[in-house]
Structure formats: C-alpha cells, structure tokens
Enzyme design. Sequence first.
Site: not given
Ligand SMILES: NC(=O)c1ccc[n+]([C@@H]2O[C@H](COP(=O)([O-])OP(=O)(O)OC[C@H]3O[C@@H](n4cnc5c(N)ncnc54)[C@H](O)[C@@H]3O)[C@@H](O)[C@H]2O)c1
Length: 249
Positions: A142, A156, A159-160, A188
């Site tokens: 991230s 968070y 962790s990242k 995103i």
């Molecule tokens: N959306 C953003 O702005 C953003 C920015 C930087 C990084 N990220 C990273 O991208 C990745 C995807 O994020 P996203 O935006 O699609 O989020 P999201 O919340 O849409 O999806 C996360 C998914 O992980 C699953 N999940 C959550 N806890 C879980 C667990 N304990 N066991 C199994 N599955 C679990 C959820 O059911 C969900 O389907 C993540 O690693 C997030 O940290 C997202």
Amino acid sequence: MIDNNLQNQVVILTGAAGGIGSAIARKLHRSGARVVLADFNVESASKLASSLDPQGDTVLAIGYEASSSSDADAVVSACISRFGHIDHVIPAAAIYEDQPLATMTDEQWRRTMAINLDGVFFICRQSIPHIRSGGSIVTIASSAAHEGSSSGHVHYGTSKGGILGFTKSLARELAPNIRVNAVSPGTIDTPMVQELLRQEGDKWLSGTPLGRFGSGEEVANVVAFLCSDASSYITGSALHVNGGLYMGG
Ligand SMILES: NC(=O)c1ccc[n+]([C@@H]2O[C@H](COP(=O)([O-])OP(=O)(O)OC[C@H]3O[C@@H](n4cnc5c(N)ncnc54)[C@H](O)[C@@H]3O)[C@@H](O)[C@H]2O)c1
C-alpha cells in the site's frame, strides 16, 4: 505491447471476493490462468467463480480465514489436488479497521497483524514448495507502507510496511527461480475504503495528481504484468499504482 499471456498457469489468489481481488481474478482468468479464489466470504467467491467459468473447470472457490495456518494448508492442498502445481501466489486478503493507537486493544492490533501479515506468511510458506520455476509471488502492499497510513490506521500501515520487508527479503531467498514483487496501491475505490472516502475523500483526491481514485482493474493490470514473463527481470520491487499520490521510492 505487453504480453500478459498466462495460459494454463495456476494462481492462488486470497481476498478474491474483494474489490481489487475480484478484478485480479477476472484479469488473470482472461489471460488464460486457472485460479483458486480463496476468501472469508465464500458466497461471493463462489459467485465470482461461476461468473468466470460456469463449468468450474478453470476456477475453484474456497472458504478461507487468512489468519489460520491450517486454512492456508487447506487452500494449497485443494489447489494441488485440482490443478497439480502452483505458478503464482497473490495474497490480497486484508482488513483496514479504524482505531486510534492510544485506545487500541491488544486484540485489535493482533487481528490486523494476524490477517494482513501472518496470513501472507502462511499462504506463501505452504505454496513455495509447489511453485514451479519461473513462477512468482505478488504481494499487495500500500502507499501506507511507504509514507505512513491515514490517521487511525497505524496497525494497517505497520502491517503493510511488514509486507514490503517480507517481499524484498523473500525475493532474495527465492531467486533465481521464483520472483517476488509487491504492488503498492494508492486510493482505490473498493469496499475497503468507502468510509475513508466518505469522511476524507476530498482531501485524498486533492493530493492525487491524476485527479481521481484508482480502480481494481488498474491494480489488476499491474499484478498481471508482474506474473507474466514481460516482467522477467523484476524481483524485489514495489510498483506503485496511485495516480501520483506518492512519488517516493
Ligand atoms: N482499496 C484501497 O484503496 C487499497 C489501497 C492500498 C492497498 N490495498 C490492499 O489491496 C488488497 C485488497 O483490498 P480491497 O480494496 O480489494 O479490499 P476489500 O475489502 O474490497 O477486499 C478484501 C477482501 O479480503 C477478504 N478478507 C478480509 N478478511 C479476511 C480474512 N480474515 N480471511 C480471508 N479473507 C478475508 C474480504 O472478504 C474481501 O473479499 C488488500 O491487501 C488491501 O490492503 C487496498
């Protein structure tokens, strides 16, 4: 022209039902990959699997708790029984919970570390013996790993940051046969950040030179590139997908 052809390659994807995960699943499946969709939300993962391949020959949805070592074992075993080997692992499952550090409980801290960091360790450790030479791991870090998280998300951001160290260290350990890279998304537009966008969307938008939030597809394109031979000389790197929000290294 970038060649993202992943014909018959086998991918384990966690967090597959999420905004970014489902976009990655669609992109890799379109590129010819067979994909194991692991997610806590097995109903959404199963719906996604049916939409990708109603016959189920090239996809497998499986319920999975990222913080559980035995669930990681089960996902890898299911993948091997169905598809025989692994080419790429993309651990995308994560949580983003609001909690200022001063009032954070031990359990809240541990929960984020257990899902966002331990979960990546478990699924990678179990997968590595089965990843074919030429394969790769693509972690999802991230912009928070590079510049710190938004307020209320120190666990968070920590962790990242750990994901970046994990990625670079493992890249050395698995070279030259398996490449390990990270993608670092900025903001995103997915379910994960809806509350942040509601409360602070204008602030994050004004700091983003491209003037909009990113899509899951824009992250998925870079993940597909890192899985493909088009990135054959890239390992231990973090590629930023953030609209210019963060321009550091
Ligand atoms: N959306 C953003 O702005 C953003 C920015 C930087 C990084 N990220 C990273 O991208 C990745 C995807 O994020 P996203 O935006 O699609 O989020 P999201 O919340 O849409 O999806 C996360 C998914 O992980 C699953 N999940 C959550 N806890 C879980 C667990 N304990 N066991 C199994 N599955 C679990 C959820 O059911 C969900 O389907 C993540 O690693 C997030 O940290 C997202």
